[in-house]
Scaffold this active site. Structure first.
Site, PDB file in Angstrom:
ATOM      1  N   GLU A  33      55.007  16.314 -67.083  1.00 18.78           N
ATOM      2  CA  GLU A  33      55.613  17.153 -65.051  1.00 18.78           C
ATOM      3  C   GLU A  33      54.254  17.319 -64.202  1.00 18.78           C
ATOM      4  OE1 GLU A  33      58.581  20.207 -65.082  1.00 18.78           O
ATOM      5  OE2 GLU A  33      60.586  18.320 -65.962  1.00 18.78           O
ATOM      6  N   GLU A  42      63.117  13.296 -69.359  1.00 17.74           N
ATOM      7  CA  GLU A  42      63.487  14.606 -69.468  1.00 17.74           C
ATOM      8  C   GLU A  42      64.970  14.775 -68.782  1.00 17.74           C
ATOM      9  OE1 GLU A  42      62.102  18.138 -68.629  1.00 17.74           O
ATOM     10  OE2 GLU A  42      60.549  18.228 -69.636  1.00 17.74           O
TER      11      GLU A  42
END
Length: 352
Positions: A168, A283
């Protein structure tokens, strides 16, 4: 490099528009096994004393048992293993892998490989080290590449390893500079594999904006299309995207409000087909609630229906979380020799 593995990975590089949709759904599905990332904040600060290894042998929960259950009873075939950069090098930026800490993390990797599943090594640092961005005032590209060169050397002979470059990235000012950082890591991995006589592994390349599936086609994808192997191919280079189903897509609420199809995964699928590339959703998830069972199941169904461009999905999260208190728990509970899965996993996690 091993020709059998190159041949396998070469299938990933075939033009996505030329590939038929997989009737059996995505190639990979599984969960994250968290714990070695505990203590890592979104600014890339990782307090290594807060790590909670998901291994009974190290005093934590039985992550090995969880993976064995998932693989044996649910046919899951991929596990993502988050870890903090600082832990691997014992807080020495640019240093060598710390033998003691690497040995601990490697126990989790070995437990994953023992299930027969594919195992994703995920550096969980948000494109940062202690608040500073890789290649943009923080760690140099050489330091980032050095980390990955060492990991690629360590796991060169393990064909069922994927390398997840970074968890991320967010608020990265210059996406072109981030693409250069990713390129440095890819080049280092491929050179290390060749030097070690190992396999050509799949490498997962994330974008900015928390590697959002919605933002990827317009904000990160165009720059990241330029990341290539040393031979200028894109063989084995897969885009890494995330998307949660709660109201603000943060993955912090137990109720879900969207399946992310029209706003994220459908536009991204079109972009992937246009550019003949693949992505994997490493995710995703929600609470163990009726709303999440609806929306997350719908999202997974879409990925399964569009497996010509989506390689798979990995739920967040099992591992060292407390299943009684963590909002997005996918941790199975054990009673005697019987494992019981969370309601979300029971309802949604399947290939087709």
């Amino acid at each position: 490099m091993k020709l059998v593995n190159i041949a396998y990975i070469a299938t990933l590089a075939v033009g996505a528009s030329a590939l038929p949709k997989r009737a059996a759904g995505v190639q990979y599905f599984g969960v994250n096994i968290a714990g070695f990332d505990f203590g890592c904040a979104t600014d890339g600060t990782c307090v290594t004393s807060k790590i909670y290894p998901p291994l009974s042998a190290l005093g934590g929960p039985d992550g090995a048992g969880q993976m064995s259950h998932f693989a044996t009873d649910l046919s899951m075939n991929i596990f993502r293993l988050p870890v903090g950069w600082q832990f691997l090098v014992n807080n020495q930026l640019g240093g060598t892998l710390d033998s003691n800490n690497l040995n601990q993390y490697d126990q989790l990797v070995k437990a994953c490989l023992a299930t027969g599943a594919t195992c994703v090594i995920d550096i969980h640092n948000y494109a940062r080290w202690n608040g500073q961005i890789i290649g943009q005032g923080g760690p140099t590209n050489d330091q980032f590449a050095n980390l990955w060169s060492q990991l690629a050397t360590k796991y060169a002979s393990e064909e069922k390893i994927m390398f997840g470059l970074m968890n991320e990235p967010h608020d990265v000012p210059d996406i072109t500079a981030w693409a250069e950082s990713a390129q440095a890591a890819v080049t280092a991995i491929r050179q290390a594999e060749t030097k070690a006589g190992g396999s050509a592994h799949t490498i997962l390349i994330p974008g900015n904006d928390w590697t959002s599936a919605a933002a990827f086609p317009t904000k990160s994808g165009p720059a990241l299309l330029d990341v290539v192997n040393p031979d200028n191919s894109t063989t084995g280079l897969v885009f890494d995207v995330h998307k949660y189903s709660d109201s603000d897509n943060s993955g912090t609420h137990t109720d879900c409000t969207t399946d992310n199809i029209s706003t994220a995964f459908a536009p991204l699928a079109d972009w992937l087909r246009t550019n003949k590339r693949l992505a994997i959703n490493t995710e995703m998830g929600g609470g163990n609630t009726p709303s999440c069972e609806k929306y997350v199941c719908d999202q997974i169904a879409y990925l399964n229906e569009n497996a010509d461009v989506y390689l798979g999905y990995v739920g967040w999260s099992a591992g060292a979380f407390d299943p009684q208190t963590y909002e997005l728990s996918e941790v199975p509970t054990k009673n005697g020799n019987t494992w019981t899965d969370s309601s979300l996993v029971q309802a949604c996690f399947k290939k087709a």
